[in-house]
Scaffold this motif. Structure first.
Motif, PDB file in Angstrom:
ATOM      1  N   UNK A  13       0.992  -1.163  -0.118  1.00  0.00           N
ATOM      2  CA  UNK A  13       0.099  -0.078  -0.126  1.00  0.00           C
ATOM      3  C   UNK A  13       0.856   1.154  -0.094  1.00  0.00           C
ATOM      4  N   UNK A  14       0.633   2.210  -1.092  1.00  0.00           N
ATOM      5  CA  UNK A  14       1.388   3.254  -1.064  1.00  0.00           C
ATOM      6  C   UNK A  14       2.750   3.133  -1.509  1.00  0.00           C
ATOM      7  N   UNK A  15       3.038   2.153  -2.530  1.00  0.00           N
ATOM      8  CA  UNK A  15       4.256   1.989  -2.867  1.00  0.00           C
ATOM      9  C   UNK A  15       4.781   3.098  -3.930  1.00  0.00           C
ATOM     10  N   UNK A  16       5.995   3.325  -3.969  1.00  0.00           N
ATOM     11  CA  UNK A  16       6.352   4.736  -4.759  1.00  0.00           C
ATOM     12  C   UNK A  16       6.360   4.040  -6.289  1.00  0.00           C
ATOM     13  N   UNK A  17       6.092   5.284  -7.052  1.00  0.00           N
ATOM     14  CA  UNK A  17       6.030   5.104  -8.554  1.00  0.00           C
ATOM     15  C   UNK A  17       7.466   5.094  -9.004  1.00  0.00           C
ATOM     16  N   UNK A  18       7.546   4.254 -10.426  1.00  0.00           N
ATOM     17  CA  UNK A  18       8.755   4.349 -10.877  1.00  0.00           C
ATOM     18  C   UNK A  18       8.697   5.419 -11.960  1.00  0.00           C
ATOM     19  N   UNK A  19      10.142   5.818 -12.094  1.00  0.00           N
ATOM     20  CA  UNK A  19      10.452   6.785 -12.946  1.00  0.00           C
ATOM     21  C   UNK A  19      11.423   6.534 -13.991  1.00  0.00           C
ATOM     22  N   UNK A  20      11.321   6.973 -15.308  1.00  0.00           N
ATOM     23  CA  UNK A  20      12.526   6.711 -16.150  1.00  0.00           C
ATOM     24  C   UNK A  20      12.676   8.115 -16.850  1.00  0.00           C
ATOM     25  N   UNK A  21      14.003   8.327 -16.926  1.00  0.00           N
ATOM     26  CA  UNK A  21      14.491   9.344 -17.743  1.00  0.00           C
ATOM     27  C   UNK A  21      14.852   9.155 -19.114  1.00  0.00           C
ATOM     28  N   UNK A  22      14.363   9.974 -20.222  1.00  0.00           N
ATOM     29  CA  UNK A  22      14.512   9.739 -21.567  1.00  0.00           C
ATOM     30  C   UNK A  22      15.512  10.953 -22.062  1.00  0.00           C
ATOM     31  N   UNK A  23      15.552  11.985 -21.575  1.00  0.00           N
ATOM     32  CA  UNK A  23      16.461  13.005 -21.958  1.00  0.00           C
ATOM     33  C   UNK A  23      16.637  13.883 -20.800  1.00  0.00           C
ATOM     34  N   UNK A  24      17.791  14.457 -20.845  1.00  0.00           N
ATOM     35  CA  UNK A  24      18.293  15.558 -19.618  1.00  0.00           C
ATOM     36  C   UNK A  24      19.049  16.659 -20.321  1.00  0.00           C
TER      37      UNK A  24
END
Length: 387
Positions: free
Chosen positions: A273-284
């Motif tokens: 419950x309430x687990x963090x979301x996953x982020x992916x960086x495509x450009x910076x």
């Protein structure tokens, strides 16, 4: 020995709702070294499209699968099961189509068959995320007499454009361009215009420009302004934005902008419950900007990335993630005089107090023309096996 070659005519990327066409060729090769070539016999061949769903056990809690009957069938080598031996769940499949029965091929002879199937509009897009995967495949099953079934899998990519399936084609065919020398069935005529319609809808949605201005501030005051002309893009486009620090009260030392996707599991399928979301960086883009009045960035959206979508299990959203490093002192104290002689050298201070803060700006990313996406696809248009 029989060679089976499957070729996707237009490329390995399609829009949901389009017709996938694959030419499948069966060949009995005539080897130069063989002295006694003989005819080969195939009992049957069939083809079917399916979508396989994979989920990370550490992040996704799925209900028990009802696919136990497929596992039982998979043990029987005389039954055509397209997803035999694959992990995950088959969440979508089209009806199987028989290509032929009792095919005899003489040495050097080949036979070709065309397989056509409309891709379901209610399926998920192709996606390889950190928590879940949606993988589409065309599976051709064929069996020699008194031999087990052999499977040839042709992976391809599916893009989903929401609203396309609800579009009502005009009743007056005179307004639509057509070829008077060809007689087309209504279904084929509608499908031939589907890709053109999608391209037109995407162009209309992503060509609208309006000035969006945002004030960049922290608790101590204004840092600057950010300007962007649109927030809806197609994959393959560049996200362009500009900064104006000339009117800021707080000096900005450095900024970075990241193009990210946010992959979140729906609450009822979360492992915790309430687990963090996953982020992916495509450009910076990162830049030092002290004493800079204006600056800009351009971040490309990869053609291989997945547009935003939502299913009953996962949601994918796009955003721009900003990080700012500001000075805790006035702009004048960021430089020190290094010499008292006539030639004055100004150098940066060794230590200074700084503040950091971040900001997220949601954007919308849509599909593009599937022909354009085919140029960078990891999948091949041609696949083959030998049986």
């Amino acid at each position: 020995m029989i060679e089976v070659l499957a070729k996707l005519g237009r490329g390995p990327v399609f829009l949901a709702g389009e017709v996938l066409e694959c030419v499948i060729t069966f060949t009995n090769p005539l080897s130069a070294s063989s002295t006694s070539a003989s005819s080969e016999m195939l009992a049957w061949a069939s083809a079917q499209i399916h979508c396989q769903f994979h989920a990370s056990e550490n992040r996704v809690a799925l209900p028990p699968s009802d696919g136990s009957k497929h596992d039982v069938q998979a043990e029987n080598e005389t039954v055509f099961v397209p997803n035999r031996g694959e992990r995950g769940q088959c969440i979508l499949s089209t009806p199987p189509k028989i290509l032929f029965c009792d095919l005899r091929l003489d040495p050097g002879e080949s036979k070709s068959y065309s397989y056509c199937e409309t891709l379901p509009v209610d399926g998920p897009p192709s996606f390889r995320g950190q928590s879940v995967k949606y993988v589409y495949k065309l599976t051709i099953g064929c069996q020699r007499v008194n031999s087990p079934i052999k499977l040839l899998r042709v992976p391809f990519r599916v893009l989903v454009l929401h609203g396309l399936k609800d579009y009502q084609f005009p009743q007056d065919e005179a307004v639509a361009p057509s070829n008077p020398f060809l007689e087309e069935e209504e279904g084929l005529k509608k499908d031939s215009r589907l890709a053109d319609l999608a391209t037109e809808l995407l162009m209309v949605a992503t060509s609208r420009r309006s000035l969006h201005l945002y004030n960049i501030s922290n608790t101590r005051g204004k840092v600057g302004t950010f300007c962007i002309f649109k927030t809806v893009y197609k994959i393959g486009e560049d996200v362009i934005g500009t900064f104006n620090f000339s009117e800021g009260d707080i000096p900005c030392l450095q900024f970075s902008v990241s193009l990210q996707t946010e992959e979140s599991i729906q609450e009822e399928f979360q492992r915790r419950r309430g687990q963090p979301v996953s982020f992916t960086v495509h450009a910076r883009h990162q830049e030092s900007c002290l004493h800079t009045a204006q600056s800009s960035f351009s971040l490309p959206i990869p053609l291989s990335s997945t547009p935003g979508f939502t299913t009953n299990v996962v949601s994918l959203k796009w955003r721009l993630h900003f990080e700012f490093v500001t000075s805790g002192e006035s702009a004048g104290t960021c430089l020190v005089r290094g010499s008292q002689s006539e030639a004055v050298t100004w150098t940066g201070v060794e230590q200074m107090e700084v503040d950091t803060f971040s900001w997220d700006l949601p954007i919308k990313v849509l599909p593009t023309n599937p022909i354009l996406a085919s140029y960078v696809s990891q999948f091949s248009s041609t696949n083959s096996i030998t049986i």
